[in-house]
Design a protein around this motif. Structure first.
Motif: not given
Lengths: 410, 410
Positions: B114-117, B210-215
């Motif tokens: 779920r890709a981190g919901r 990219i933003a998700r991975e950074k976070a």
């Protein structure tokens, strides 16, 4: 197992909706009808969807269903039954048309679609057309109906119903040349056009028309044809269910339905198909017929007439006259007969047309599981032991009650 | 004949079984609901088997049936309706898939289904995939749904639903290569595999990820696909029954059902498809819509949610909130409207899932044969004047009551 006889009563258009004028009752609820109610109280009751829930039936499709055929499978249009109704011995594959005697001018223009509502002499005119040879092996069968109405049947090789109407449908318009609406309609179009030409020639010089013109009346010098329909294959009802079957009806269409289903049509004096029909005579004729036949089906047209004409109180009175008929049947039917009473469809007074509302049915006879319904009407029937059934299920149910059902499986 | 309008209310999962906690009553029996009961007392009642007796319906098949289609004929799977529900303008012959945004590692292994919901940015991700050209004339239509959910449609020549799922269904497993499950599935398998490759390439470098991975969040770098279904031919409901039709629903699937049936979807503020939905707003929107449309269908999802979650008292309260909706309709509906209220299926609290128990229905409007049922619940309905009908019979019955039924026969 004692095999019983069956009497099926079809009260045309009997079902209705609540009517303000009757205190929001249906005519069946408002009428005094102790004998109908006696059958309800001593029988099993239910609701019938003649075709399917909500579907608005024609009289033709619903009668097919009540005879036990699947109307969706066998129905090809009303024409064949109308033709059978006026006495044409239709055969599977014949092409039938509804016909009007009409008046045409020299330019082939229709000046009167009903030839002055001609009543006299149509039998003679029809006789002059019946048997005509149209070439290509195609023969005409023609009979007059009521007033200006008639029916035409074409019989011969290569005929199909895929032709356009010669009837222009409007007064002032020219009679049309029939055209094939599919490649296999060519032979029928040719035969139809030959009929139009030959019939006009014969009719315009016919003594009946010469006399009409002398009397200042519109001559019936043309035949307008519409609604080509092929006569479907109907396995004769008697063969299908192994019973000798006869029908009683006042109106030609229903007689045609009986004939198309291979049943004998019994004529009853006073059975007119109108409000003035002698219902008691029909009941007596049915009791009589059950001595000779295993299955007798009776159509009573009067309630439908009241519905179409929007006559609430007249429909109540018609139910009360039906009740007198039921009194005779109650008194005179033998214990070896299963009686079923239902309608072919509802004809609500408020609509003046058929509706898709289900109709009540009662089945009465030895062996029936008597439920606690005590009145014969649309709402009481809904609580009956038969539940809600389809029109085409009624005949199998009657065959079962009369101990005539075939076993499926072993 | 006065043609009427139709309002069809579908209370999702409303039917239930006796619940110990409610004194062995169903939520409908336990609730205070004077307005629902008023409609029952002034209408005709019955039981509906959405598909057939004992058959456990999905929301999709039961809605098809209540719209008047034969679900056994037309149903090809849920995918096409989900796709339509998220706004993809599906066409007959399209192949639809249910999709998840997911997280995959470098070895193509699914690490989070779920890709981190994921909730934010799915619209942008979807936009990056929508319109992709997969070769062979196959084009991608892609839309995001709620949270991690999405839908994929493939459009192009030679596509069939005969392919295996790329979705491995288990976390830790590798994404699968799609394979034809029948010889005619080859083109679809090829297109799917092309999509898996291209979508991964696009998603992994997308700014949202990219933003998700950074976070420190799981990136939505893969799309899991399952349940290939071909978009069936559904003759638009409006054309089929000759009515201008619109639907109101909170949940995407039902909106998709409306769209697939060619109906307009009306958005109502506060209609969420959850327990917090504003039912009164839906009722008002329906009354409003009936000024412009002939047929309005409203789905209320809340009772189904209570059933799935096993919440007996919450389901009782939901019925009472439905009753407030009925109060509005009782006050504001014009006399030219036929109202029907039913459910698409039962969702018993004790099962937390759909069951095959029939559901109550009431039909209210001028001309209806009012029966003596006075309460709207599963057992009272069984004694009603409609008897026990199939889901697909309801629309013909409503067309009949609203004087819009076509005649079959003459």
């Amino acid at each position: 197992m004692d095999r019983r006889k069956i009497l099926l009563l079809i009260f045309d258009g009997l079902g209705d909706r609540p009517i303000a004028e009757l205190g929001r009752q249906t005519p069946l609820q408002a009428a005094r009808k102790e004998h109908l109610d006696w059958f309800a109280a001593n029988g099993i009751n239910g609701l019938v969807d003649p075709i399917a829930p909500g579907v608005r039936p024609g009289s033709d499709t619903s009668h097919l269903a009540l005879f036990g055929y699947d109307p969706i499978q066998v129905y090809t249009g009303r024409g064949p039954f109308e033709a059978a109704g006026v006495g044409i011995p239709v055969k599977e594959g014949d092409i039938a048309f509804r016909a009007n005697f009409a008046t045409m001018d020299a330019g082939m223009r229709v000046t009167d679609r009903r030839a002055g509502r001609i009543r006299e002499g149509t039998g003679d005119l029809a006789k002059a057309l019946d048997g005509l040879d149209l070439g290509g092996g195609v023969r005409v069968l023609f009979r007059a109906g009521t007033e200006h109405r008639a029916a035409l049947v074409l019989r011969g090789p290569g005929l199909t119903p895929h032709v356009s109407d010669p009837d222009p449908h409007d007064e002032g318009a020219k009679v049309l040349s029939a055209k094939a609406t599919a490649p296999d309609g060519a032979a029928t179009a040719k035969a139809l056009n030959a009929f139009m030409e030959k019939s006009h020639k014969i009719l315009k010089s016919h003594p009946v028309n010469i006399a009409r013109e002398k009397a200042g009346k519109h001559p019936a010098n043309a035949v307008l044809l519409r609604g080509a329909g092929i006569v479907p294959h109907l396995e004769p009802l008697g063969t299908r269910i192994g019973m000798k079957a006869a029908g009683i009806a006042g109106v030609a269409l229903i007689k045609g339905m009986f004939r198309a289903a291979g049943m004998e049509v019994l004529e009853v004096e006073g059975a007119t198909g109108g409000l003035d029909t002698d219902m008691v005579a029909k009941a007596r004729a049915a009791v009589d017929a059950l001595k000779k036949y295993d299955l007798v089906i009776v159509n009573v047209k009067a309630p439908d007439v009241c519905g179409h004409d929007g006559l609430a109180n007249e429909k109540v009175r018609t139910v009360e006259r039906i009740d007198a008929m039921m009194a005779v049947l109650k008194a005179d039917l033998g214990p070896d007969t299963v009686l079923a009473a239902t309608a072919d469809h509802s004809t609500p007074v408020s609509l003046k047309d058929h509706s898709g509302d289900p109709v009540p049915v009662v089945v009465f006879g030895e062996g029936v599981r008597v439920d606690d319904v005590t009145r014969f009407d649309e709402l009481s029937a809904a609580r009956g032991g038969l539940g809600r059934i389809l029109g085409r299920d009624l005949m199998p149910i009657l065959l079962n009650v009369s101990n005539r059902a075939e076993k499926f499986g072993a």
